[in-house]
Scaffold this motif. Sequence first.
Motif, PDB file in Angstrom:
ATOM      1  N   GLY A  16      14.765   7.703 -12.556  1.00 45.19           N
ATOM      2  CA  GLY A  16      13.757   7.376 -11.550  1.00 45.19           C
ATOM      3  C   GLY A  16      14.333   7.409 -10.150  1.00 45.19           C
ATOM      4  O   GLY A  16      13.673   7.850  -9.204  1.00 45.19           O
ATOM      5  N   PHE A  17      15.552   6.949 -10.007  1.00 47.53           N
ATOM      6  CA  PHE A  17      16.200   6.991  -8.697  1.00 47.53           C
ATOM      7  C   PHE A  17      16.413   8.432  -8.248  1.00 47.53           C
ATOM      8  O   PHE A  17      16.176   8.773  -7.087  1.00 47.53           O
ATOM      9  N   ALA A  18      16.850   9.290  -9.169  1.00 45.79           N
ATOM     10  CA  ALA A  18      17.080  10.694  -8.818  1.00 45.79           C
ATOM     11  C   ALA A  18      15.770  11.379  -8.443  1.00 45.79           C
ATOM     12  O   ALA A  18      15.706  12.119  -7.461  1.00 45.79           O
ATOM     13  N   ILE A  19      14.715  11.134  -9.215  1.00 48.93           N
ATOM     14  CA  ILE A  19      13.412  11.734  -8.902  1.00 48.93           C
ATOM     15  C   ILE A  19      12.904  11.217  -7.559  1.00 48.93           C
ATOM     16  O   ILE A  19      12.369  11.974  -6.747  1.00 48.93           O
ATOM     17  N   GLY A  20      13.081   9.941  -7.296  1.00 44.95           N
ATOM     18  CA  GLY A  20      12.651   9.372  -6.018  1.00 44.95           C
ATOM     19  C   GLY A  20      13.427   9.934  -4.842  1.00 44.95           C
ATOM     20  O   GLY A  20      12.863  10.207  -3.783  1.00 44.95           O
ATOM     21  N   ALA A  21      14.730  10.126  -5.016  1.00 44.38           N
ATOM     22  CA  ALA A  21      15.543  10.672  -3.931  1.00 44.38           C
ATOM     23  C   ALA A  21      15.150  12.119  -3.628  1.00 44.38           C
ATOM     24  O   ALA A  21      15.032  12.516  -2.460  1.00 44.38           O
ATOM     25  N   VAL A  22      14.912  12.902  -4.676  1.00 41.81           N
ATOM     26  CA  VAL A  22      14.483  14.290  -4.467  1.00 41.81           C
ATOM     27  C   VAL A  22      13.111  14.310  -3.808  1.00 41.81           C
ATOM     28  O   VAL A  22      12.858  15.089  -2.893  1.00 41.81           O
ATOM     29  N   GLY A  23      12.227  13.430  -4.240  1.00 38.11           N
ATOM     30  CA  GLY A  23      10.896  13.356  -3.642  1.00 38.11           C
ATOM     31  C   GLY A  23      10.928  12.966  -2.183  1.00 38.11           C
ATOM     32  O   GLY A  23      10.149  13.484  -1.375  1.00 38.11           O
ATOM     33  N   MET A  24      11.822  12.071  -1.821  1.00 35.33           N
ATOM     34  CA  MET A  24      11.922  11.668  -0.415  1.00 35.33           C
ATOM     35  C   MET A  24      12.354  12.840   0.465  1.00 35.33           C
ATOM     36  O   MET A  24      11.880  12.996   1.582  1.00 35.33           O
ATOM     37  N   PHE A  25      13.266  13.654  -0.032  1.00 34.21           N
ATOM     38  CA  PHE A  25      13.711  14.810   0.747  1.00 34.21           C
ATOM     39  C   PHE A  25      12.663  15.912   0.769  1.00 34.21           C
ATOM     40  O   PHE A  25      12.484  16.594   1.770  1.00 34.21           O
ATOM     41  N   MET A  26      11.947  16.094  -0.336  1.00 33.50           N
ATOM     42  CA  MET A  26      10.956  17.170  -0.407  1.00 33.50           C
ATOM     43  C   MET A  26       9.713  16.857   0.415  1.00 33.50           C
ATOM     44  O   MET A  26       9.077  17.759   0.948  1.00 33.50           O
ATOM     45  N   LEU A  27       9.340  15.589   0.519  1.00 31.70           N
ATOM     46  CA  LEU A  27       8.089  15.207   1.174  1.00 31.70           C
ATOM     47  C   LEU A  27       8.261  14.780   2.625  1.00 31.70           C
ATOM     48  O   LEU A  27       7.326  14.248   3.217  1.00 31.70           O
ATOM     49  N   GLN A  28       9.433  14.984   3.189  1.00 31.01           N
ATOM     50  CA  GLN A  28       9.634  14.627   4.591  1.00 31.01           C
ATOM     51  C   GLN A  28       8.865  15.584   5.485  1.00 31.01           C
ATOM     52  O   GLN A  28       8.764  16.773   5.198  1.00 31.01           O
ATOM     53  N   PRO A  29       8.311  15.086   6.593  1.00 29.64           N
ATOM     54  CA  PRO A  29       7.629  15.986   7.529  1.00 29.64           C
ATOM     55  C   PRO A  29       8.627  16.920   8.203  1.00 29.64           C
ATOM     56  O   PRO A  29       9.820  16.626   8.294  1.00 29.64           O
ATOM     57  N   GLU A  30       8.123  18.033   8.688  1.00 28.43           N
ATOM     58  CA  GLU A  30       8.992  19.032   9.327  1.00 28.43           C
ATOM     59  C   GLU A  30       9.600  18.496  10.622  1.00 28.43           C
ATOM     60  O   GLU A  30      10.764  18.681  10.893  1.00 28.43           O
ATOM     61  N   GLU A  31       8.787  17.830  11.423  1.00 26.85           N
ATOM     62  CA  GLU A  31       9.276  17.264  12.676  1.00 26.85           C
ATOM     63  C   GLU A  31       9.259  15.749  12.570  1.00 26.85           C
ATOM     64  O   GLU A  31       8.348  15.180  12.000  1.00 26.85           O
TER      65      GLU A  31
END
Length: 49
Positions: A16-31
Amino acid sequence: MVAFLKSDLFLRFLGGFAIGAVGMFMLQPEEAPVFGSPAIAATSTNATL
């Protein structure tokens, strides 16, 4: 300690931590949003009334 590291509870937490960390990086706004400029502009006052 080894039994805990191989336990289902720890592996689910780690997954769950790994999925959450990947999700945080993938869902960050561009700016990055600008937080300071509207608040700074709103607090400036005109001294000549």
